[in-house]
Design a protein around this motif. Structure first.
Motif, mmCIF file in Angstrom:
data_model
loop_
_atom_site.group_PDB
_atom_site.id
_atom_site.type_symbol
_atom_site.label_atom_id
_atom_site.label_comp_id
_atom_site.label_asym_id
_atom_site.label_seq_id
_atom_site.Cartn_x
_atom_site.Cartn_y
_atom_site.Cartn_z
ATOM 1 N N SER A 140 9.011 -7.397 1.752
ATOM 2 C CA SER A 140 8.563 -6.882 0.329
ATOM 3 C C SER A 140 7.039 -7.251 0.085
ATOM 4 O O SER A 140 6.157 -6.463 -0.516
ATOM 5 C CB SER A 140 9.414 -7.790 -0.611
ATOM 6 O OG SER A 140 9.053 -7.674 -1.756
ATOM 7 N N ARG A 141 6.636 -8.438 0.438
ATOM 8 C CA ARG A 141 5.113 -8.686 -0.006
ATOM 9 C C ARG A 141 4.233 -7.979 1.240
ATOM 10 O O ARG A 141 3.016 -7.639 0.506
ATOM 11 C CB ARG A 141 4.928 -10.471 0.219
ATOM 12 C CG ARG A 141 5.656 -11.048 -0.576
ATOM 13 C CD ARG A 141 5.314 -12.742 -0.590
ATOM 14 N NE ARG A 141 5.984 -13.424 -1.516
ATOM 15 C CZ ARG A 141 5.778 -14.281 -1.861
ATOM 16 N NH1 ARG A 141 4.376 -14.791 -1.823
ATOM 17 N NH2 ARG A 141 6.411 -15.162 -2.884
ATOM 18 N N ALA A 142 4.796 -7.699 2.246
ATOM 19 C CA ALA A 142 3.805 -6.732 3.171
ATOM 20 C C ALA A 142 3.529 -5.484 2.525
ATOM 21 O O ALA A 142 2.399 -4.779 2.528
ATOM 22 C CB ALA A 142 4.549 -6.834 4.488
ATOM 23 N N MET A 143 4.672 -4.741 2.114
ATOM 24 C CA MET A 143 4.613 -3.468 1.302
ATOM 25 C C MET A 143 3.876 -3.528 0.058
ATOM 26 O O MET A 143 3.077 -2.621 -0.108
ATOM 27 C CB MET A 143 6.054 -3.056 1.160
ATOM 28 C CG MET A 143 6.329 -1.517 0.550
ATOM 29 S SD MET A 143 5.642 -0.482 1.928
ATOM 30 C CE MET A 143 5.654 1.135 1.017
ATOM 31 N N LEU A 144 4.167 -4.742 -0.665
ATOM 32 C CA LEU A 144 3.288 -4.650 -1.677
ATOM 33 C C LEU A 144 1.636 -4.644 -1.580
ATOM 34 O O LEU A 144 1.059 -4.195 -2.248
ATOM 35 C CB LEU A 144 3.666 -6.077 -2.544
ATOM 36 C CG LEU A 144 2.715 -6.606 -3.834
ATOM 37 C CD1 LEU A 144 3.150 -5.584 -5.126
ATOM 38 C CD2 LEU A 144 3.233 -7.836 -4.386
ATOM 39 N N GLN A 145 1.290 -5.623 -0.536
ATOM 40 C CA GLN A 145 0.143 -5.359 -0.060
ATOM 41 C C GLN A 145 -0.629 -4.039 0.270
ATOM 42 O O GLN A 145 -1.557 -3.791 -0.255
ATOM 43 C CB GLN A 145 -0.318 -6.244 1.272
ATOM 44 C CG GLN A 145 0.136 -8.141 0.718
ATOM 45 C CD GLN A 145 -1.300 -8.629 0.106
ATOM 46 O OE1 GLN A 145 -2.025 -7.797 -0.421
ATOM 47 N NE2 GLN A 145 -1.217 -9.949 0.250
ATOM 48 N N ARG A 146 0.338 -3.203 0.942
ATOM 49 C CA ARG A 146 -0.025 -2.088 1.329
ATOM 50 C C ARG A 146 -0.459 -1.253 0.146
ATOM 51 O O ARG A 146 -1.269 -0.141 0.033
ATOM 52 C CB ARG A 146 0.915 -1.446 2.180
ATOM 53 C CG ARG A 146 0.833 -0.039 2.594
ATOM 54 C CD ARG A 146 -0.340 0.136 3.383
ATOM 55 N NE ARG A 146 -0.367 -0.631 4.447
ATOM 56 C CZ ARG A 146 0.213 -0.189 5.724
ATOM 57 N NH1 ARG A 146 0.692 0.694 6.078
ATOM 58 N NH2 ARG A 146 0.188 -1.206 6.718
#
Length: 751
Positions: free
Chosen positions: A198-204
C-alpha cells in the motif's frame, strides 16, 4: 446574523427530525447556514438533513451534516447539499451503512482540497464504486456483506487528499481493489496504509521528490563528498500530526523524510535532501556531545543554533557552494517584526543570529546580533574549534539579550524554523535522567552492526499477469562485488580446454575486424589530415577562423557489440547431472571462462554478473566483471570463487542487467542469460507469476534495443522457455558439452 424566533421556528418545522439533542443546537447551526446560504440553499440544506435523519443511524450523522455542510456548500456551491444527502441515502441502502458518519466527516477536507463541485462528484463516485466492488454476498446476487476495508479507507482519506491528486487516489484505490478484493484482512491492511504494498503504491502516486526514487543517488552523494557510509532511513511526516518529525541521526542511521516538495522559491526537492545530508554530515564530522544538566532550556537552544552555524561554517570552507544552497532554504526573519511586549521573541532573535552568520550581506542593525556575529567569526578564524568552545558564546548571548517576556507562552515562530537542520539530539548527554530524555528515543544498549559491502537496494516493479498491472517497487535488489578466490583455478581450466581454445581461435581470427576506416575531422588523433590542415592554413592566412579539427584517427570497420553475461547462481547448480562427474556450477564455470577468454580476444565490450534470490525482499546481484575491467587475474579470482544458493527471480535481475547494458554506446547490445531452470522463488506459489514477469522483462529490454538470448540447461525447458524468450533461446540437453557449446553459441549470435 441573528434569526428571528418565528423564522427559526419555521425552519425547525421544515426539518423532519425529532432528536431531543437537536433543539439545543439547531439555532446555532441555522445562524451559520443563514450566513452562508441563500433561501433556496437553506431549503435544500434542511431537506438534506431530514433525509440523513430518515436513514435511522442516530443523531451523530445529522449533527455532522448540519455543522459541516454550510461551509462545504459555501466553498463548492449549493448543489452539493443535495448531492451529499442523496449519496448518504444510497450508502444507507447497502450493507455499508456504518461508514456514513466517517464519510460525512471527510467532506470538509475533501471540499478544501478538491475545490469544485465536479471534483466532489468524482470523489463520491469513486467511493461508491469502491463500496460496490468490495462488498460481497454469500450466495451471489445482492451484496449482504459490507466492504471490509471501507472504514479504514475513509479514516485515511484526509491524509490521502493531502498527499495525492484525486487521480492518484483513484489509481491507489483501483490497485487495492484489484489485488485484494478476495482477501478481507489484506484489504484492510492495504486501505489502512499498513501494508508495504500500500505504501509503495502511495509513493508511486505521490507528488514531490520521493526518497525511494533517489536513495542510491543520495547515498552516493554522502559517500563521495563526505566519506560517510551510514544508512539512510526514511520516515513519513504524515502519521505524527501533533508533532512533526524532523531529520536526525542515531546509531541506526540517518533519518530523512520520505518526500520533499520543491519550495516556493524554486529549490528542487533533491537539493533539499542534499542540504539536509550536508548539514548532518558536518555534525557527524565535527560535533561532539556535551552534558546538558548544567544548562537552562534557553541556553541549550542557543548552543544548538551556534553549533549548527559552526559546523556549517566548517563545511563551507570545504565546499563553498553549500552557502548558496543553505541560504536559499534558510528563513529570513524580519528585524522588528516580533513584538517583545506581546510574545516571546527568543526564537526570532536566534533565527536572526543564525541568518546573519550564514549571510555576510544581511541588513540587521541590532547591536547584540552584530556583536555575537563578530565574536563567532573571530572564534572561527582563530583556528580549530570544538563544540565546547561555542558554549561560552551561546551563554553570553542569552545573558545579554534575555528579557522577562521570553517566558511568555505565546512564542513567535514565523520564519524561525530552519527545515534542513536536524534536531541535534546527538549533542546532549545527561548525567541524571529526566523528562528531557523521553523525546530522544535514547539507546540503552549499543547495537553493533556488521558493515554492509553492498550498495543501497534498488527497487524494481514486478508484473502481475492476473491483473495486468505492475506491482510497484515490489522487488529489492542488492548488488555487490563478488568476493575473490584463486585466479589460478581459471588458468588451469583454460589449460584443460586448450584444444578447444585452439579451435575457437581459428573462428575468432575470421570474426576479428580486418580493415581500418579513417575518422576525419578530429581535434586529437593519430595522424595529421593534410587536406584539412592545408585548408585551415589558407583560412588563417586569409583572416578567417581556421578549422582546428586537423587530425584523423582510425578504427576497425566491423564489430560494435556490448555483451552482458548474466549467470543464474541458484541452489540447483550444485546438482551433478546424470553421466557427469562435475556439478552444473563447475561446468558453468568452465564455460564462462572459455567464453570470457574468447570475447576478450575479439575485443568486444563485455561484463559478467551472477544473480540469486531469497524472496522478493532479497535479490542478490553480484558483479564478476565490469565493462571497464580487462580479463585479468582479479576477474578470474571472482569467477573462481563463484558459488550457488537460494532461488531464481529472473525478471528483476534481467531488468538490472539491462540498466547497465542500456548505458553502453554500441550498435548491438546482447544480454546472454545462462540458467538451469525456470524462474522461481520461495515466496511465490503461482508457477506462472515469475515466468510471466520474466517474459515482461524481455519485452521491456526489447523496447530498449537490447537483444536477449537464453541458454538453458534444463531438459524440460521447452515447457516454459519459449513463453519467456520466444525463439531467442537454446536448450543444451547434454550439460557436459556446455564448455564447448557456450562460446560457439555466442560467436554464432554475433557474426
Amino acid at each position: 446574523m441573528s434569526i428571528e424566533e418565528s423564522a427559526l421556528q419555521a425552519y425547525r418545522e421544515q426539518l423532519t427530525c425529532n432528536f431531543q439533542q437537536l433543539d439545543l443546537l439547531f439555532g446555532d447551526c441555522m445562524e451559520e447556514a443563514a450566513a452562508s446560504l441563500s433561501e433556496a440553499g437553506i431549503k435544500s440544506y434542511l431537506e438534506g438533513a431530514s433525509l440523513v435523519c430518515m436513514i435511522g443511524r442516530g443523531f451523530e450523522p445529522v449533527l455532522v451534516y448540519l455543522e459541516e455542510m454550510p461551509q462545504v456548500a459555501a466553498r463548492l456551491g449549493e448543489p452539493v447539499l443535495g448531492l451529499v444527502s442523496q449519496s448518504v441515502w444510497k450508502i444507507s441502502r447497502t450493507p455499508n451503512g456504518a461508514i456514513i458518519l466517517p464519510f460525512l466527516q471527510t467532506l470538509p477536507e475533501a471540499a478544501r482540497r478538491l475545490g469544485s463541485e465536479q471534483q466532489l462528484v468524482r470523489y463520491i463516485d469513486m467511493l461508491l464504486n469502491m463500496l460496490e466492488r468490495t462488498s460481497s454476498s454469500i450466495h451471489g446476487g445482492q451484496a449482504t456483506i459490507p466492504s471490509p476495508g471501507a472504514k479504514e479507507y475513509l479514516q485515511q482519506m484526509p491524509y490521502l487528499l493531502n498527499q495525492l491528486s484525486l487521480e492518484g487516489i483513484r489509481n491507489w484505490t483501483e490497485y487495492g481493489i484489484r489485488n485484494y478484493s478476495n482477501h478481507p484482512e489484506r484489504q484492510k491492511d492495504f486501505f489502512s496504509l499498513q501494508s508495504a504494498d500500500s505504501r509503495a503504491m502511495l509513493q508511486r502516486e505521490r507528488h514531490g521528490t520521493l526518497f525511494a526514487d533517489h536513495e542510491r543517488q543520495l547515498d552516493l552523494y554522502l559517500r563521495a563528498l563526505w566519506q560517510d557510509k551510514d544508512h539512510l532511513v526514511p520516515y513519513s511526516t504524515a502519521f505524527d500530526e501533533l508533532r512533526k518529525p524532523i531529520p536526525y541521526y542515531d546509531s541506526l542511521g540517518i533519518r530523512l523524510p520520505d518526500v520533499f516538495d520543491d519550495t516556493e522559491s524554486g529549490v528542487p526537492g533533491i537539493d533539499r535532501y542534499r542540504a539536509v545530508l550536508a548539514h548532518i554530515a558536518a555534525h557527524r564530522r565535527w560535533s561532539h556531545f556535551i552534558f546538558a544538566d548544567n544548562f537552562s532550556p534557553f541556553q541549550r537552544i542557543a548552543i544548538e543554533l551556534l553549533e549548527d552555524s559552526r559546523v556549517e561554517y566548517l563545511a563551507m570552507q570545504q565546499y563553498p557552494g553549500l552557502r548558496q544552497l543553505w541560504l536559499a532554504l534558510h528563513p529570513v526573519p524580519i528585524e522588528g517584526e516580533c513584538d517583545p511586549e506581546k510574545e516571546s521573541c527568543i526564537r526570532h532573535r536566534l533565527a536572526m543570529l543564525s541568518y546573519a552568520i550564514l549571510n555576510p550581506h544581511h541588513s540587521y542593525r541590532n547591536p547584540d546580533i552584530l556583536d555575537a556575529v563578530a565574536q563567532f567569526h573571530e572564534l572561527m578564524q582563530a583556528g580549530e574549534t570544538s563544540t565546547q568552545a561555542i558554549v561560552p558564546l551561546a551563554i553570553s548571548f542569552i545573558a545579554r539579550t534575555r528579557i522577562q517576556n521570553d517566558q511568555a507562552p505565546n512564542v513567535y515562530f514565523k520564519n524561525t524554523v530552519v527545515e534542513y537542520r536536524d534536531d541535534n539530539r546527538h549533542l546532549w548527554k545527561f548525567i541524571e535522567e529526566g523528562d528531557e530524555e523521553e523525546q530522544f528515543e535514547v539507546e540503552r544498549k549499543k547495537i553493533e552492526q556488521e558493515p554492509l559491502n553492498t550498495l543501497p537496494p534498488r527497487h524494481y516493479p514486478e508484473w502481475d499477469y492476473k491483473t495486468q498491472t505492475y506491482r510497484p517497487d515490489w522487488v529489492s535488489l542488492y548488488e555487490s562485488l563478488h568476493p575473490p578466490g584463486d585466479a589460478k583455478l581459471i588458468d588451469d581450466l583454460l589449460t584443460k580446454h586448450s584444444a578447444l581454445a585452439k579451435q575457437l581461435e581459428r573462428i575468432l581470427d575470421l570474426l576479428k575486424p580486418q580493415q581500418y576506416v579513417r575518422v576525419r575531422y578530429q581535434e586529437e588523433g593519430s595522424e595529421l589530415d593534410l587536406d584539412v590542415a592545408i585548408r585551415s592554413l589558407v583560412d588563417f592566412k586569409g583572416g578567417a577562423t581556421p578549422d582546428t579539427r586537423i587530425n584523423m584517427s582510425h578504427r576497425h570497420d566491423g564489430r560494435d557489440i556490448a555483451v552482458m553475461l548474466l549467470l543464474d547462481l541458484s541452489q540447483s547448480l550444485h546438482q551433478v547431472p546424470e553421466g557427469c562427474e562435475q556439478s552444473i556450477l563447475q561446468l558453468s564455470q568452465e564455460a564462462v571462462a572459455l567464453l570470457a577468454w574468447a570475447i576478450d580476444r575479439l575485443g568486444d565490450s563485455f561484463a559478467i554478473a551472477g544473480f540469486s534470490s531469497n524472496t522478493r525482499h532479497e535479490v542478490r546481484y553480484q558483479h564478476i566483471k565490469g565493462y571497464s575491467e580487462s580479463w585479468n587475474d582479479q576477474v578470474k579470482a571472482r569467477l573462481a570463487a563463484m558459488e550457488a544458493g537460494y532461488s531464481t527471480r529472473m525478471g528483476a535481475a534481467m531488468r538490472h542487467a539491462g540498466h547497465y547494458l542500456g548505458k553502453r554506446q554500441a550498435e548491438k547490445k546482447l544480454l546472454l542469460i545462462l540458467t538451469d531452470g525456470e524462474p522461481s522463488d520461495i515466496d511465490v506459489q503461482d508457477e506462472r507469476l515469475l515466468i510471466e514477469d520474466a517474459r515482461k522483462a524481455v519485452q521491456e529490454l526489447d523496447r530498449d534495443n537490447i537483444y536477449t538470448y537464453c541458454i538453458n540447461l534444463d531438459p524440460r525447458a521447452d515447457e516454459y522457455v519459449s513463453d519467456i524468450f520466444g525463439k531467442q533461446y537454446s536448450v543444451i540437453d547434454r550439460v557436459e558439452k556446455l564448455p564447448a557449446k557456450l562460446p560457439e553459441l555466442f560467436l554464432s549470435l554475433t557474426r
